[in-house]
Design a protein around this motif. Structure first.
Motif, PDB file in Angstrom:
ATOM      1  N   ASN A 680       0.854  -1.186   0.000  1.00 27.31           N
ATOM      2  CA  ASN A 680       0.000   0.000   0.000  1.00 27.31           C
ATOM      3  C   ASN A 680       0.897   1.246   0.000  1.00 27.31           C
ATOM      4  O   ASN A 680       1.811   1.355   0.827  1.00 27.31           O
ATOM      5  CB  ASN A 680      -0.886  -0.018   1.241  1.00 27.31           C
ATOM      6  N   PRO A 681       0.694   2.198  -0.908  1.00 27.99           N
ATOM      7  CA  PRO A 681       1.608   3.350  -1.011  1.00 27.99           C
ATOM      8  C   PRO A 681       1.742   4.138   0.287  1.00 27.99           C
ATOM      9  O   PRO A 681       2.839   4.629   0.605  1.00 27.99           O
ATOM     10  CB  PRO A 681       0.972   4.203  -2.122  1.00 27.99           C
ATOM     11  N   GLU A 682       0.670   4.278   1.037  1.00 26.02           N
ATOM     12  CA  GLU A 682       0.745   5.023   2.289  1.00 26.02           C
ATOM     13  C   GLU A 682       1.594   4.279   3.312  1.00 26.02           C
ATOM     14  O   GLU A 682       2.365   4.889   4.066  1.00 26.02           O
ATOM     15  CB  GLU A 682      -0.668   5.265   2.828  1.00 26.02           C
ATOM     16  N   ARG A 683       1.440   2.964   3.365  1.00 30.47           N
ATOM     17  CA  ARG A 683       2.258   2.178   4.289  1.00 30.47           C
ATOM     18  C   ARG A 683       3.732   2.274   3.909  1.00 30.47           C
ATOM     19  O   ARG A 683       4.601   2.413   4.778  1.00 30.47           O
ATOM     20  CB  ARG A 683       1.785   0.719   4.282  1.00 30.47           C
ATOM     21  N   CYS A 684       4.008   2.200   2.620  1.00 26.28           N
ATOM     22  CA  CYS A 684       5.399   2.287   2.164  1.00 26.28           C
ATOM     23  C   CYS A 684       6.007   3.639   2.535  1.00 26.28           C
ATOM     24  O   CYS A 684       7.173   3.716   2.949  1.00 26.28           O
ATOM     25  CB  CYS A 684       5.467   2.066   0.657  1.00 26.28           C
ATOM     26  N   ALA A 685       5.227   4.712   2.406  1.00 18.79           N
ATOM     27  CA  ALA A 685       5.729   6.042   2.767  1.00 18.79           C
ATOM     28  C   ALA A 685       6.008   6.124   4.268  1.00 18.79           C
ATOM     29  O   ALA A 685       7.006   6.734   4.698  1.00 18.79           O
ATOM     30  CB  ALA A 685       4.728   7.114   2.347  1.00 18.79           C
ATOM     31  N   ARG A 686       5.151   5.509   5.074  1.00 20.79           N
ATOM     32  CA  ARG A 686       5.390   5.529   6.522  1.00 20.79           C
ATOM     33  C   ARG A 686       6.659   4.764   6.872  1.00 20.79           C
ATOM     34  O   ARG A 686       7.397   5.145   7.794  1.00 20.79           O
ATOM     35  CB  ARG A 686       4.186   4.959   7.265  1.00 20.79           C
ATOM     36  N   ILE A 742       6.004  -2.634 -10.256  1.00 21.44           N
ATOM     37  CA  ILE A 742       5.864  -1.774 -11.432  1.00 21.44           C
ATOM     38  C   ILE A 742       4.687  -0.822 -11.250  1.00 21.44           C
ATOM     39  O   ILE A 742       4.778   0.381 -11.558  1.00 21.44           O
ATOM     40  CB  ILE A 742       5.705  -2.630 -12.704  1.00 21.44           C
ATOM     41  N   ALA A 743       3.572  -1.335 -10.745  1.00 26.74           N
ATOM     42  CA  ALA A 743       2.412  -0.470 -10.498  1.00 26.74           C
ATOM     43  C   ALA A 743       2.744   0.607  -9.475  1.00 26.74           C
ATOM     44  O   ALA A 743       2.344   1.769  -9.624  1.00 26.74           O
ATOM     45  CB  ALA A 743       1.239  -1.314 -10.018  1.00 26.74           C
ATOM     46  N   GLU A 749       0.324   9.177  -7.751  1.00 30.01           N
ATOM     47  CA  GLU A 749      -0.137   9.674  -6.455  1.00 30.01           C
ATOM     48  C   GLU A 749       0.768   9.255  -5.305  1.00 30.01           C
ATOM     49  O   GLU A 749       0.648   9.784  -4.200  1.00 30.01           O
ATOM     50  CB  GLU A 749      -1.561   9.176  -6.189  1.00 30.01           C
ATOM     51  N   ALA A 750       1.656   8.304  -5.555  1.00 29.51           N
ATOM     52  CA  ALA A 750       2.523   7.803  -4.487  1.00 29.51           C
ATOM     53  C   ALA A 750       3.655   8.784  -4.201  1.00 29.51           C
ATOM     54  O   ALA A 750       4.052   9.583  -5.061  1.00 29.51           O
ATOM     55  CB  ALA A 750       3.089   6.438  -4.866  1.00 29.51           C
ATOM     56  N   ASP A 751       4.171   8.715  -2.990  1.00 32.68           N
ATOM     57  CA  ASP A 751       5.349   9.494  -2.600  1.00 32.68           C
ATOM     58  C   ASP A 751       6.482   9.230  -3.596  1.00 32.68           C
ATOM     59  O   ASP A 751       6.742   8.076  -3.967  1.00 32.68           O
ATOM     60  CB  ASP A 751       5.754   9.084  -1.182  1.00 32.68           C
ATOM     61  N   GLY A 752       7.159  10.286  -4.021  1.00 35.55           N
ATOM     62  CA  GLY A 752       8.243  10.126  -4.989  1.00 35.55           C
ATOM     63  C   GLY A 752       9.337   9.206  -4.507  1.00 35.55           C
ATOM     64  O   GLY A 752       9.946   8.463  -5.293  1.00 35.55           O
ATOM     65  N   ARG A 753       9.621   9.212  -3.215  1.00 32.38           N
ATOM     66  CA  ARG A 753      10.649   8.320  -2.681  1.00 32.38           C
ATOM     67  C   ARG A 753      10.203   6.865  -2.770  1.00 32.38           C
ATOM     68  O   ARG A 753      11.017   5.969  -3.038  1.00 32.38           O
ATOM     69  CB  ARG A 753      10.940   8.681  -1.220  1.00 32.38           C
ATOM     70  N   PRO A 802       6.683   4.039 -18.688  1.00 28.94           N
ATOM     71  CA  PRO A 802       6.413   3.845 -17.257  1.00 28.94           C
ATOM     72  C   PRO A 802       5.042   4.352 -16.822  1.00 28.94           C
ATOM     73  O   PRO A 802       4.560   3.976 -15.756  1.00 28.94           O
ATOM     74  CB  PRO A 802       7.538   4.627 -16.578  1.00 28.94           C
ATOM     75  N   GLN A 803       4.400   5.226 -17.607  1.00 29.40           N
ATOM     76  CA  GLN A 803       3.090   5.735 -17.217  1.00 29.40           C
ATOM     77  C   GLN A 803       1.956   4.772 -17.553  1.00 29.40           C
ATOM     78  O   GLN A 803       0.871   4.871 -17.006  1.00 29.40           O
ATOM     79  CB  GLN A 803       2.843   7.091 -17.888  1.00 29.40           C
ATOM     80  N   GLN A 804       2.212   3.827 -18.449  1.00 24.10           N
ATOM     81  CA  GLN A 804       1.212   2.824 -18.808  1.00 24.10           C
ATOM     82  C   GLN A 804       1.870   1.450 -18.837  1.00 24.10           C
ATOM     83  O   GLN A 804       2.035   0.843 -19.898  1.00 24.10           O
ATOM     84  CB  GLN A 804       0.563   3.139 -20.155  1.00 24.10           C
ATOM     85  N   PRO A 805       2.262   0.950 -17.671  1.00 24.33           N
ATOM     86  CA  PRO A 805       2.978  -0.327 -17.641  1.00 24.33           C
ATOM     87  C   PRO A 805       2.086  -1.486 -18.049  1.00 24.33           C
ATOM     88  O   PRO A 805       0.875  -1.472 -17.814  1.00 24.33           O
ATOM     89  CB  PRO A 805       3.416  -0.450 -16.181  1.00 24.33           C
ATOM     90  N   ALA A 806       2.688  -2.476 -18.661  1.00 26.00           N
ATOM     91  CA  ALA A 806       1.946  -3.660 -19.063  1.00 26.00           C
ATOM     92  C   ALA A 806       1.823  -4.611 -17.877  1.00 26.00           C
ATOM     93  O   ALA A 806       2.618  -4.589 -16.940  1.00 26.00           O
ATOM     94  CB  ALA A 806       2.666  -4.367 -20.213  1.00 26.00           C
TER      95      ALA A 806
END
Length: 832
Positions: A680-686, A742-743, A749-753, A802-806
């Protein structure tokens, strides 16, 4: 000629100065309605059978009342949500006359001035818009009484069925006025409320699957919608609103009060509760002036009805703790009582085509927060899902006998808890999703069945669900309903109540802390169990393993199609799904409370590093083939569906294999669950943030290292043993991890880091695992930079665009799990 001119002058003068004819006087109400059926009550109305119209008599101009719509006859699809008993929003309204017209006006109670100064109140009222719900021409009048045609107002789609069908992509529909009419059996006038019901037909083209399942001719959806006008209690001080405290565990209304001193918060909040008072406020225990009575729908069959009555009755324990004797009662709805009457709190038994949510809703006075009526909707198919879970855990259907003694008791125990839960919402209580960590201290949590393991790997359901009201529920009811003696400092007494429960170790956290997959509190979840989420995951997996190892044809009765074994298998294979979600919130988790300054509660601190690492290890282990693989004996038990017995697609595993059972479908669904939760992107950022603040804490890279090791490191084989099924599962998890990374790296919307670390992990996988030849590699083919290897191809497509990964294929989702217990409910608290 002079005569003619004089005559002409007389005619002109008469024409210029003659008064116009006075309009015809309006007929009297009595003469206008002489052949109509009169229904006297809170709002008196007349039924005009010749024209099919309702004529409303209005004599309460300027008097505020409550209006709300209800869906009286539902569509029968949980997915669309148009259920029998569904409540619309409440509106405080009043009739105002202007000339020959009457307007139905809704004042704006979101913005007020609680002041005795009429000019101050007027300044606020004129600063914000009101809403006019309808306008009516006066057809007849007698003094201050007028008569209007209410029929067009009643024939609208008041509950938003058109929007609900559109939002669930079931087609574009509209109201067909030619197929709408009044429904007289439920059009009545009572002393405190007047009720109107209409048959409404929506027509449209290309109806969706949900509509086709439940509507006989799905291009014409006919339902009954209900309109209620209810007398509001007078604002005379007989009901005292109680101020809201976020720690107290009660729902609230809120509004802006512009009469508030600048030094104080302008937003006022009142808790939502029924009116209740002691006959003797000075007594420790007293009978109530008027008890709260809930009435059970007699349409619920036995033994279910008795279980629902018993569970609802638990709430009297909480009111006893608050100092009342017999303040909460449950009765069967009398045969001569009408469930639409505002005086009856109702528990309704509702049928759908599939299992679905149950609801606890209330009719609330938006001015004060007083609950005027509680209404519970219980889905009838829910008990069958609980029975099915018990069946998968313990049933043994032998040829001439069945070991099913524990099945119905568990299902009924769940119904008791469900009834108590939903009625709790109608008493003003929201969810308390942390209660499971404190000895199952609240029925307002979502309980997963607590299964025990006995000797010889036998499972027991003896303590699957708790009995009776919880310790937390007593605290919440006491806060909301305790009647203090005159002269008591109410705020100080309520603050002490909260201080006392904190000292006892009780806790309260609700929806926003539990429902999002990326939420952060390690102890606040839906359908989890016990105090430590990671330890309980290990125990749940052990139960799951026993259930799968013992799973055979005896899980269904003799004579049932073998293909129906899959419906029993699904909740057993996915038995760990909710505890997996619970353990995932330990990772990057934060311990916090609804603390107020100075109350001594924990404000916010990260979950200790050791606890997070333990959770990571346990969660990553759920991706191992030994966890994901189905026992091979099960695979030979489930054939394609028998003729004439189709599967509900919600209740079986998705598959890539068409008619036949897909042995890779369940592992893919379970692997997707773990990866979706952990990445989950939020968990990864934390995780990134906590590592930056304290190098001893696990970081996002630590999590990725663990995931890559379990999915891409070579499997260790025993000599001479072929494990092709396990190899296929590991290849699947490897691909799904790469697709997930990849997603994540492509998520704007995910944190750049987070995106950067995910990108580095993709490159690490490429150069360590996909571009070298090794006999220990986890794949059975040689790979190189130019190989048509699917994983390399995925990476190459990501790098090119990278904006439309398969993706290799759309991941198979797990079958629906919820509602195995209370489901969505309604997040607006007074609608729960």
């Amino acid at each position: 000629m002079r005569f003619c001119y004089s005559a002409l002058l007389w005619l002109l003068t008469t024409s210029l100065f003659a008064q116009p004819n006075a309009p015809a006087a309006s007929p009297t109400i009595a003469s206008f309605t002489k052949d109509m059926d009169k229904r006297a009550g809170f709002l008196t109305f007349y039924w005009d059978a010749k024209k099919g119209k309702i004529w409303l008599e209005i004599d309460r101009f300027g008097q505020e009342m409550l209006y709300y719509p209800t869906l009286a006859q539902g569509v029968g699809s949980n997915d669309i949500g148009l259920d029998r008993g569904r409540l619309g929003a409440e509106h405080v309204v009043k009739f105002e006359r202007s000339g020959n017209k009457v307007l139905l006006i809704e004042p704006n109670y979101g913005y007020r001035a609680l002041s005795r100064d009429s000019l101050e109140r007027r300044a606020v009222a004129e600063s914000f818009a009101q809403s006019v719900h309808a306008g009516f021409e006066i057809a007849a009048e007698d003094g201050q009484r007028v008569l209007v045609d209410l029929t067009p107002f009643l024939m609208q789609d008041a509950v938003g069925a058109v929007q609900a069908i559109a939002q669930t992509r079931q087609g574009s529909f509209r109201v067909d006025a030619s197929r709408c009419a009044m429904y007289l059996p439920h059009t009545k006038a009572f002393p405190q409320n007047t009720e109107f019901e209409t048959t409404i037909t929506l027509t449209g083209d290309s109806p969706g699957q949900y509509l086709r399942q439940v509507v006989p001719t799905p291009t014409a959806v006919t339902m009954r919608q209900h309109h209620s006008f209810v007398e509001l209690p007078p604002l005379d001080g007989s009901y005292q609103p109680r101020l809201f405290d976020p720690r107290a565990g009660l729902n609230n209304i809120e509004f802006f009060d512009y009469a508030t001193p600048v030094s104080q918060p302008i937003i006022k909040r009142y808790i939502v509760r029924h009116r209740l008072a002691k006959k003797d406020p000075t007594a420790a225990i007293s009978d109530p002036v008027k008890p709260i009575i809930y009435y059970m729908d007699p349409g619920a069959p036995e033994p279910i009805r008795q279980a629902l009555i018993e569970g609802t009755s638990w709430w009297n324990q909480a009111f006893e703790a608050a100092g009342y004797r017999n303040a909460f009662q449950v009765k069967l709805l009398p045969a001569d009582a009408d469930p639409m009457d505002i005086r009856y709190n109702l528990i309704q038994w509702v049928h759908r085509s599939t299992r679905g949510w149950s609801y606890g809703m209330s009719i609330v006075d938006p001015r004060t927060g007083e609950i005027l009526k509680g209404k519970v909707t219980l889905g009838s198919l829910r008990v069958r899902q609980d029975y099915l879970i018990a069946q998968g855990l313990t049933a043994r259907f032998e040829n001439n006998s069945a070991d099913t003694a524990a099945l119905m008791p568990m299902a009924l125990a769940r119904l008791r808890q469900l009834a108590a839960h939903e009625v709790g919402h109608t008493l003003g209580l929201p969810h308390n999703y942390i209660a499971s960590t404190v000895n199952r201290s609240s029925v307002m949590d979502y309980p997963h069945p607590l299964v025990g393991i006995l000797a010889n790997n036998k499972l027991t359901l003896d303590s699957a669900y708790a009995t009776g009201i919880g310790a937390w529920d007593k605290v919440a009811i006491t806060y909301g309903y305790q009647d203090f003696p005159k002269g008591t400092n109410e705020k100080a007494a309520l603050d002490k109540l909260i201080d006392d429960y904190v000292k006892k170790g009780l806790k309260f956290l609700s929806d926003q802390d539990a429902r999002p997959e990326g939420s952060a509190h390690p102890d606040t979840h839906l359908w989890d169990g016990q105090a430590d989420a990671t330890d309980e995951l290990a125990r749940t997996l052990a139960i799951r393993r026993i259930a799968l190892d013992q799973f055979d044809a005896r899980k269904i009765p003799v004579g049932m199609p073998m293909a129906t074994l899959e419906e029993v298998l699904v909740p057993m294979y996915m038995f760990h799904r909710y505890q997996t979600e619970a353990a995932s919130k330990v990772v990057g988790g934060v311990l916090y409370s609804y603390a107020l300054r100075g109350d001594g509660q924990v404000v916010a601190e990260p979950v200790p590093a050791a606890r997070q690492r333990k959770a990571i290890d346990a969660l990553v282990a759920t991706l191992q083939p030994r966890i994901l693989a189905l026992p091979k004996g099960i695979l030979s038990l489930i054939p394609p569906r028998a003729f004439g017995i189709d599967a509900n697609p919600r209740e079986v595993f998705k598959r890539h294999t068409g008619l036949t059972f897909d042995p890779m479908g369940p592992p893919e669904a379970a692997a997707n669950l773990t990866l979706r939760l952990l990445l989950n992107p939020e968990r990864c950022a934390r995780l990134l943030n906590q590592k930056a603040m304290d190098s001893a804490m696990p970081g996002f890279s630590d999590l990725l290292t663990s995931l890559i090791n379990v999915t891409f490191e070579p499997m260790r084989r025993n000599a001479g043993e072929a494990r092709t099924y396990d190899e296929a599962i590991q290849q699947l998890t490897s691909r799904r991890l790469l697709e997930s990374l990849i997603a994540l790296a492509s998520d704007k919307e995910a944190d750049g880091r987070v995106r950067s670390v995910a990108h580095d992990a993709i490159q690490h996988i490429r150069y360590k695992y996909l571009t070298q030849r090794s006999t220990d590699a986890p794949f059975n083919y040689v790979v190189s930079d130019t190989s048509p290897n699917q994983l390399l191809w995925l990476i190459q497509q990501y790098e090119r665009n990278p904006q439309q990964p398969a993706v290799a294929n759309t991941p198979l989702a797990a079958p629906d799990g919820a509602p195995i217990d209370p489901g969505y409910d309604w997040l607006d608290c007074e609608k729960e």
